[in-house]
Design an enzyme around this catalytic site. Structure first.
Site, short mmCIF file in Angstrom:
data_model
loop_
_atom_site.label_atom_id
_atom_site.label_comp_id
_atom_site.label_asym_id
_atom_site.label_seq_id
_atom_site.Cartn_x
_atom_site.Cartn_y
_atom_site.Cartn_z
N GLU A 1 10.72 15.89 14.66
CA GLU A 1 11.19 15.78 13.28
C GLU A 1 10.52 16.86 12.43
O GLU A 1 9.30 17.03 12.47
CB GLU A 1 10.80 14.40 12.74
N LYS B 1 0.87 -1.18 0.00
CA LYS B 1 0.00 0.00 0.00
C LYS B 1 0.90 1.23 0.00
O LYS B 1 1.43 1.62 1.04
CB LYS B 1 -0.92 0.03 1.23
N CYS C 1 14.15 10.58 5.76
CA CYS C 1 14.19 10.18 7.18
C CYS C 1 15.59 10.23 7.75
O CYS C 1 15.77 10.45 8.94
CB CYS C 1 13.61 8.78 7.33
N GLU D 1 9.96 1.17 10.23
CA GLU D 1 11.03 2.13 9.90
C GLU D 1 10.41 3.51 10.03
O GLU D 1 9.59 3.90 9.20
CB GLU D 1 11.52 1.91 8.46
P1 NAD Z 1 2.58 8.39 7.52
O1 NAD Z 1 2.88 7.55 8.68
O2 NAD Z 1 1.49 9.38 7.60
O3 NAD Z 1 2.23 7.49 6.22
C1 NAD Z 1 3.04 6.41 5.82
C2 NAD Z 1 2.16 5.35 5.18
O4 NAD Z 1 1.26 4.85 6.15
C3 NAD Z 1 1.32 5.85 4.01
O5 NAD Z 1 1.21 4.85 3.03
C4 NAD Z 1 -0.05 6.08 4.67
O6 NAD Z 1 -1.11 6.02 3.77
C5 NAD Z 1 -0.08 4.92 5.65
N1 NAD Z 1 -0.97 5.09 6.80
C6 NAD Z 1 -1.44 6.24 7.35
N2 NAD Z 1 -2.24 5.96 8.40
C7 NAD Z 1 -2.25 4.62 8.54
C8 NAD Z 1 -2.86 3.72 9.46
N3 NAD Z 1 -3.63 4.16 10.45
N4 NAD Z 1 -2.66 2.40 9.31
C9 NAD Z 1 -1.86 1.93 8.32
N5 NAD Z 1 -1.25 2.73 7.41
C10 NAD Z 1 -1.45 4.06 7.52
O7 NAD Z 1 3.96 9.01 7.13
P2 NAD Z 1 4.25 10.40 6.48
O8 NAD Z 1 4.26 11.40 7.55
O9 NAD Z 1 3.43 10.65 5.31
O10 NAD Z 1 5.74 10.08 5.97
C11 NAD Z 1 6.84 10.67 6.49
C12 NAD Z 1 7.37 9.93 7.72
O11 NAD Z 1 7.95 8.70 7.29
C13 NAD Z 1 8.46 10.70 8.40
O12 NAD Z 1 8.30 10.63 9.78
C14 NAD Z 1 9.71 9.96 7.98
O13 NAD Z 1 10.81 10.10 8.85
C15 NAD Z 1 9.23 8.56 7.90
N6 NAD Z 1 10.12 7.76 7.05
C16 NAD Z 1 10.93 6.84 7.64
C17 NAD Z 1 11.82 6.11 6.86
C18 NAD Z 1 12.76 5.09 7.46
O14 NAD Z 1 13.32 4.29 6.70
N7 NAD Z 1 12.96 5.08 8.76
C19 NAD Z 1 11.87 6.34 5.48
C20 NAD Z 1 11.04 7.30 4.94
C21 NAD Z 1 10.15 8.01 5.73
#
Ligand code: NAD
Length: 527
Positions: free
Chosen positions: A389, A184, A291, A257
């Site tokens: 962050e 997803k 990230c 992650e």
């Molecule tokens: P987010 O958590 O809002 O979304 C990430 C994914 O989760 C999306 O596909 C979203 O649709 C899905 N999602 C949202 N709510 C959900 C739920 N209740 N249940 C299941 N899935 C759900 O993340 P974001 O804020 O859009 O992305 C940025 C974040 O991701 C930052 O905090 C960044 O640091 C982190 N990130 C971490 C890494 C890593 O490797 N550690 C890499 C990239 C991004």
């Protein structure tokens, strides 16, 4: 290179076709916008719980074929897939740029990461899934063998910032291990993952083995967690907690992650120009929406002034914009909400007394979601921007009196994803690195040297996550182990002719003998 308008049109047309790949009867759809212009690219289905179940059932059926194939045949498919990624790189880079608004050089990072991950697991997976002999309970008369089986269907939930490689970097080892994958992607960036699914099928994977369920996080996401056998999540810390709770309820394993507040430490003996190059490349990569990007720079006071001056000058010279080519250094941010959030943090820091040396401004003249790379000093260590962050093109710089103070400040956080240490004394750098509570620490590089070490595990501690991707650990998380232990002398119960007390004493004697043998072995081959 073709014209930018041509690239945009072709990528847009491809998105419309790719949206048809989603196996959903969904009544609702989501309009996906291109960040540099905010124009709608195409609609994708907003998968319902029923849609997700249908997609997972189909993946489960495909997995029964896939898992029966010898691992060599599976990795041959992944190898062809890897070739096709390189063959279709122009289309792929256009697509990634169109849906994220990132510069082409950051899109190339995504491609190279997927290619590197494929190459690594094509090479290592056959060994990693092999059965192993382990020591039995009693030497000679018993043995133990461990067999590894795929867990079944792995759910991959990926974010928008690196949508292509963050879907694939977790999917490829899962597939190599014999699992199916249902991904997803974030609702803002589904197309690069859909393109990958089409290329994998063309490379010979059973249809539906790597499927994509497009949809909203709060509905399609939980439906996926409920339908699969392992969930591999990349995203924000709060979402990660919700995913982990749900995985716990379902008693499935999960890897998380999550976010970071990554420190970057410049010691007094650092090569200042190299550290500045690293700070700019790290903090403003993908407009800071990375990230692993450094968000807090701690510089020894003896080199603080020259470092800050050079950093400001290098940052001022960055170009901002978007084109389908190797043009601007810094691209668009993902959407208006995220620009508002980042700008809110910056203005609050300035209101609280921080100085803004470069940037700190939106750039509507360039496009709707552009923001200038920003350097702050004098940030209150307890303020939001210092602790949470930011995930944007913003970095704070703070002088420190010595390495110990830098370590104290760097570790004063609930996150622990990636750290970076700059010094000409590598031994000293490694010593400082071991004091940082981070899953990865890079010496004389902001993040790439750690991320690209594909044989080494990568992940976060604390609020930055659970579990590891990359390396053997990145594949073994998708395997269930089954131990088969054999006795060559029948059951381990007291023979009827031997009194129970004598039998118990014999067992204790045997335990003592084993301890002696183990000690002797340790003495003969010390570590
Ligand atoms: P987010 O958590 O809002 O979304 C990430 C994914 O989760 C999306 O596909 C979203 O649709 C899905 N999602 C949202 N709510 C959900 C739920 N209740 N249940 C299941 N899935 C759900 O993340 P974001 O804020 O859009 O992305 C940025 C974040 O991701 C930052 O905090 C960044 O640091 C982190 N990130 C971490 C890494 C890593 O490797 N550690 C890499 C990239 C991004």
């Amino acid at each position: 290179m073709s014209s930018p308008a041509g690239a945009r049109r072709r990528a847009g047309e491809r998105c419309v076709t790719l949206a048809d790949r989603v196996d959903a009867a969904a009544a609702e759809s989501i309009a996906v916008r291109s960040p540099p212009t905010d124009e709608v690219i195409a609609q994708v289905p907003d998968c319902s719980r029923d849609d997700v179940e249908t997609i997972v059932d189909r993946a489960r059926a495909a997995q029964t074929t896939w898992t029966e194939w010898p691992v060599e045949k599976r990795v041959a498919v992944l190898d062809r897939f890897c070739d096709s990624l390189l063959e279709h790189r122009r289309d792929l880079l256009d697509l990634i740029q169109l849906e994220t608004g990132k510069p082409r050089h950051n899109a190339v990072e995504e491609l190279l990461d997927a290619v590197g991950t494929c190459t690594y697991y094509v090479d290592t997976a056959p060994k990693l899934v092999e059965s192993e002999r382990r020591s039995g309970a009693f030497p000679a008369i018993t043995d133990a063998r461990v067999h590894y089986e795929p867990v079944g269907v792995v759910g991959v939930i990926s974010p928008w910032n690196y949508p292509f490689n963050l879907s694939l970097t977790d999917a490829i080892p899962a597939l190599a291990a014999g699992n199916a994958v249902v991904c997803k992607p974030d609702e803002r960036t589904p197309f690069a993952t859909l393109f990958a699914a089409s290329l994998l099928e063309a490379a010979g994977a059973p249809p539906g083995l790597f499927a994509v369920a497009t949809g909203r996080g709060e509905t399609t996401g939980p439906a996926l967690v409920d339908a699969v056998d392992h969930i591999s999540f990349t995203g924000g810390t709060e979402t990660g907690r919700a995913v982990a709770e749900r995985a716990g309820q379902n008693l499935i394993d999960c890897s998380l992650e999550l976010g970071g507040k990554n420190p970057f430490i410049v010691l007094d003996d650092a090569n200042i120009s190299a550290a500045v190059r690293g700070a700019v490349a790290g903090a403003f990569a993908n407009a800071g929406q990375l990230c692993l990007a450094p968000e807090r720079i701690y510089v020894h006071e003896s080199v603080y002034e020259p470092f800050l001056a050079e950093l400001c000058s290098a940052t001022e010279s960055l170009s901002i914009g978007f084109e389908f080519g190797y043009g601007p250094d810094v691209g668009s941010m993902i959407d208006g909400d995220h620009v508002d959030r980042v700008d809110g943090y910056v203005q609050e820091a300035i209101d609280d007394g921080a100085s803004c040396h470069v940037g700190g401004r939106r750039r509507p003249d360039v496009g709707p979601h552009f923001y200038e790379p920003t350097i702050l000093t004098g940030v209150d260590p307890d303020s939001r921007i210092a602790c949470e962050e930011t995930f944007g093109p913003v970095v704070s710089v703070t002088p420190v009196k010595d390495a110990a103070t830098a370590i104290d400040m760097a570790t004063n956080t609930t996150y622990g994803l990636n750290g970076s240490v700059w010094t000409t004394d590598l031994g000293r750098g490694r010593h400082v690195a071991t004091s940082l509570d981070c899953g990865t620490v890079c010496i004389n590089d902001p993040y790439l040297v750690g991320w690209a070490a594909l044989d080494a595990p990568m992940g976060g501690v604390g609020d930055s996550g659970l579990g590891r991707r990359h390396g053997p650990e990145g594949l073994r998380r998708y395997l269930e182990s089954r131990t088969i232990a054999t006795s060559r002398i029948g059951p381990f119960v007291s023979p009827s002719i031997v009194p129970m007390g004598l039998y118990a004493r014999a067992l204790v004697g045997s335990a003592r003998l084993q301890r002696r043998l183990t000690r002797l072995k340790r003495r003969l081959s010390p570590r």
